[in-house]
Every structure is written in C-alpha cells, then in structure tokens.
Design an enzyme around this catalytic site. Structure first.
Site, PDB file in Angstrom:
ATOM      1  N   GLY A  99     -18.689 -21.945  -1.584  1.00  0.00           N
ATOM      2  CA  GLY A  99     -18.799 -23.353  -1.178  1.00  0.00           C
ATOM      3  C   GLY A  99     -17.816 -23.669  -0.071  1.00  0.00           C
ATOM      4  O   GLY A  99     -17.381 -22.784   0.671  1.00  0.00           O
ATOM      5  N   HIS A 130     -18.679 -24.196   5.941  1.00  0.00           N
ATOM      6  CA  HIS A 130     -18.275 -24.525   7.310  1.00  0.00           C
ATOM      7  C   HIS A 130     -19.172 -23.754   8.288  1.00  0.00           C
ATOM      8  O   HIS A 130     -20.098 -23.037   7.859  1.00  0.00           O
ATOM      9  CB  HIS A 130     -16.784 -24.226   7.541  1.00  0.00           C
ATOM     10  N   HIS A 155     -20.089 -20.147   7.539  1.00  0.00           N
ATOM     11  CA  HIS A 155     -21.185 -19.948   6.576  1.00  0.00           C
ATOM     12  C   HIS A 155     -22.535 -20.272   7.215  1.00  0.00           C
ATOM     13  O   HIS A 155     -23.533 -19.591   6.982  1.00  0.00           O
ATOM     14  CB  HIS A 155     -21.006 -20.863   5.361  1.00  0.00           C
ATOM     15  N   GLN A 161     -11.334 -13.637  -8.847  1.00  0.00           N
ATOM     16  CA  GLN A 161     -10.736 -13.103  -7.616  1.00  0.00           C
ATOM     17  C   GLN A 161      -9.467 -13.855  -7.224  1.00  0.00           C
ATOM     18  O   GLN A 161      -8.922 -13.637  -6.148  1.00  0.00           O
ATOM     19  CB  GLN A 161     -11.752 -13.043  -6.476  1.00  0.00           C
ATOM     20  N   GLU A 207     -17.618 -11.039   8.774  1.00  0.00           N
ATOM     21  CA  GLU A 207     -16.649 -10.007   9.188  1.00  0.00           C
ATOM     22  C   GLU A 207     -15.211 -10.498   9.095  1.00  0.00           C
ATOM     23  O   GLU A 207     -14.284  -9.712   9.203  1.00  0.00           O
ATOM     24  CB  GLU A 207     -16.925  -9.582  10.637  1.00  0.00           C
ATOM     25  N   LYS A 208     -15.029 -11.795   8.936  1.00  0.00           N
ATOM     26  CA  LYS A 208     -13.654 -12.297   8.784  1.00  0.00           C
ATOM     27  C   LYS A 208     -13.000 -11.610   7.595  1.00  0.00           C
ATOM     28  O   LYS A 208     -11.820 -11.301   7.606  1.00  0.00           O
ATOM     29  CB  LYS A 208     -13.667 -13.813   8.607  1.00  0.00           C
ATOM     30  N   SER A 258     -12.186 -20.681   8.224  1.00  0.00           N
ATOM     31  CA  SER A 258     -11.923 -20.334   6.826  1.00  0.00           C
ATOM     32  C   SER A 258     -11.753 -21.628   6.040  1.00  0.00           C
ATOM     33  O   SER A 258     -11.199 -22.603   6.563  1.00  0.00           O
ATOM     34  CB  SER A 258     -10.633 -19.515   6.738  1.00  0.00           C
ATOM     35  N   SER A 259     -12.201 -21.616   4.801  1.00  0.00           N
ATOM     36  CA  SER A 259     -12.015 -22.804   3.954  1.00  0.00           C
ATOM     37  C   SER A 259     -10.533 -23.113   3.802  1.00  0.00           C
ATOM     38  O   SER A 259     -10.138 -24.266   3.636  1.00  0.00           O
ATOM     39  CB  SER A 259     -12.632 -22.573   2.581  1.00  0.00           C
ATOM     40  N   ARG A 260      -9.713 -22.075   3.852  1.00  0.00           N
ATOM     41  CA  ARG A 260      -8.276 -22.276   3.634  1.00  0.00           C
ATOM     42  C   ARG A 260      -7.584 -22.916   4.847  1.00  0.00           C
ATOM     43  O   ARG A 260      -6.441 -23.367   4.729  1.00  0.00           O
ATOM     44  CB  ARG A 260      -7.602 -20.964   3.257  1.00  0.00           C
TER      45      ARG A 260
HETATM   46  O1  PAF Z   1     -16.216 -14.302   0.639  1.00  0.00           O
HETATM   47  C1  PAF Z   1     -16.385 -15.088  -0.302  1.00  0.00           C
HETATM   48  O2  PAF Z   1     -16.631 -16.274  -0.138  1.00  0.00           O
HETATM   49  C2  PAF Z   1     -16.278 -14.560  -1.731  1.00  0.00           C
HETATM   50  O3  PAF Z   1     -15.317 -13.564  -1.831  1.00  0.00           O
HETATM   51  C3  PAF Z   1     -17.616 -14.093  -2.319  1.00  0.00           C
HETATM   52  C4  PAF Z   1     -18.165 -12.887  -1.545  1.00  0.00           C
HETATM   53  C5  PAF Z   1     -18.629 -15.218  -2.285  1.00  0.00           C
HETATM   54  C6  PAF Z   1     -17.433 -13.647  -3.776  1.00  0.00           C
HETATM   55  O4  PAF Z   1     -16.962 -14.700  -4.564  1.00  0.00           O
END
Ligand code: PAF
Length: 307
Positions: free
Chosen positions: A56, A59, A62, A86, A172-173, A209-211
């Site tokens: 989710g 951005h 995606h 993760q 690729e990021k 990046s979301s971050r």
């Molecule tokens: O890259 C991500 O957003 C995540 O690591 C993924 C591949 C969706 C797995 O949770």
C-alpha cells in the site's frame, strides 16, 4: 456492497460497489477463495494475469509497475498487505503508512486495475513455517536486517498461493529483494515469472519510497545526495578509478552531506550479488543509509542511462 472479511480460503468476500462518480467499480477481493474463483474465470477466458504485490501507500513507483503490468497482461491485480513478518521489533510496522481509500483512489486515477487483493490476515495464530532464503539474501540487507528476507519470501510465496498469477512485477529500487524472489521462484520451481521494473525517481533523483514520507523538510533536501553519489561513483569506477577508493570516497561524501550512518555501500554483480573485482556497466552500486530515524536504500547499474 459486501462486508470485508479477513483473508482465508473459507470465507468469501468480494466488494465492488458503485462509485460515486459513476465510473465502473474496482473489485476489491479479500479472501483467497474468491481470488481463486476470479482467476479461474479469467484463465478460462484466456487471460494472462499480472500481479503487483505492494504494502500500500501507493505512489508513482507502484503506478509505474501497474502500468507495466497492464501492458504485459490482460488482467492486473494489485495486492495490498502490510506484512508484519518483514519488520523486526522496533522497526516501523506500526507507523507504516496505511490508507486504503487513498490507495484505491490513486490506482483508480491512474486507470484502475481489474482487482485489488486486500487480505486482512495472511497468517493464522498457529503459523510456524517460513521460507529462509540464503545465497543472494545473505549480504547487505541480509546482514543489516536479518529477519527481512525470510519475511518477504514467506509472504510473497503465500501471495503467490492466494493469487496464482502468470507474472509478478517488483521494483528495482529493492533490487536485492527482487534477486531473492527470483532465486525463490527458481529454487522452488514456482509457476510464475518475476520481472523487475526500473526505479522511479523524483526530479532531483531521490528514489520514490513510502518511507520518504518520514523525512523532515531539511532531510528531504539532503536525501538526493544518495543517488547523486551513486551516479558520481559509478562514473568514476567506469572511468577506471580503483573500486575500493571510489567506495570509500562515496561513504565520506554521504556522511559529510549530513547522513547519520551508512549500513552498506557495495558494488555487486546483478546475478549472484557477489563482489566483483573489475568494473562492468551491469554491475550495481547498492547503498543503505540513515537520515535520523529514516533508513533509505537505493541502487543503480554502473552503466545506467539515468542522469
Ligand atoms: O516491496 C514491497 O512492498 C514488499 O516487500 C512486498 C514485496 C510487497 C512484500 O511484502
């Protein structure tokens, strides 16, 4: 409109209510059983199914993956699931941005997809089996975040069970993540093709990046130094400067610009992620560095044609 229920093979839930602007509804599927039924119908009609797995916080990066998926397949599915396994204790799982309505709007505004897969739950209370990747998972992120690739490989394997797509696309990021997933698909002979899509960047070079949302205005100003340094270092290495001293200079440059810490700054080949002794345009520079409490990662091929 149907009630959204947690993801499982036993409950059923497809939500595709009419949208207020009168546009066709975007289907939101929340259970594996409904996903399987939907995919079976699409397959029977001869469709090629592309999956874009995400956490989710959608951005433009995606959206580029989604656009690529739409070119490749006749059906596109985006999965949205913030995967707890993760994140290590103390990482940003709780604060990770979650806004399903905004994600849906962003996907819609960019042309939509055939379905969003949004399971509420992917692990049972008794879940006790993981995929533990080695090989390309070992260096870099594997050292800094030892929990990470086990969490990623396990959830992506499970997503592939829930969403049996023909093709899955990753950015690729997260190049090392892509390499780990490519290895998992090969090793476990999973019937899916995984593809990598180039990193999408802000005009100043910062990888999307979301971050990035965690950065303060002054940190945001500093952040592009990371990619600028990778490009500068790539040019020097390709021009024949000694690799070790180029990497050393890059580290000094990033720290001098105001970054607080560097987890790694490595040159690796793109297949094995081994340390090469010679320069080649396909070899990649990888970096993970901290601005305050925000950890940014980036990478690029030495010979990348991006400025
Ligand atoms: O890259 C991500 O957003 C995540 O690591 C993924 C591949 C969706 C797995 O949770």
């Amino acid at each position: 409109m149907t009630l959204l229920l947690p993801g499982s093979f036993h409950k059923t839930s497809i939500c595709s209510g009419p949208k207020s602007d009168g546009a066709p509804p975007m289907t939101v599927i929340t259970t594996a059983i409904d996903m399987h039924r939907t995919i079976a119908q699409w397959r029977a009609a001869g469709d090629h199914i592309c999956l874009v797995p995400t956490m989710g916080s959608i951005h433009a990066g995606h959206l580029a993956l989604i656009a690529r998926a739409r070119q490749l397949g006749s059906r596109t599915i985006v999965s949205i699931y913030v995967n707890p396994t993760q994140f290590a204790a103390g990482e940003d799982f709780d604060s990770y941005p979650r806004n399903f309505a905004a994600d849906q709007d962003a996907i819609d505004a960019a042309g939509g997809v055939d379905a969003i897969y949004a399971p509420a739950v992917m692990y049972s209370d008794t879940h006790a089996t993981s995929i533990v990747p080695a090989g390309v998972a070992a260096p870099m992120e594997g050292i800094s975040r030892p929990h990470f690739f086990t969490g990623v490989a396990t959830i992506v394997f499970k997503l592939f069970q829930h969403v049996p797509a023909d093709t899955a696309i990753f950015g690729e990021k997260d190049f090392q993540q892509f390499a780990v997933l490519r290895q998992m698909v090969d090793d476990l002979e999973l019937p899916v093709t995984v593809l990598a899509h180039p990193t999408i960047r802000e005009p100043d070079g910062l990888a999307l990046s979301s971050r990035n949302a965690y950065l303060s205005p002054s940190q945001r100003q500093l952040a592009p130094v990371l990619y600028q340094t990778l490009r500068h270092t790539a040019a020097n290495i390709l021009a024949g400067a000694p690799i070790a001293s180029c990497l050393d200079n890059a580290t000094q440059r990033i720290l001098a610009a105001g970054f607080d810490k560097i987890d790694y700054l490595d040159l690796r080949d793109p297949e094995e992620l081994a340390v090469p002794s010679t320069a080649h345009p396909d070899h990649r520079l990888f970096v993970a560095a901290w601005l305050g409490t925000t950890r940014l990662i980036d990478n690029c091929a030495l010979g990348a044609d991006q400025p």
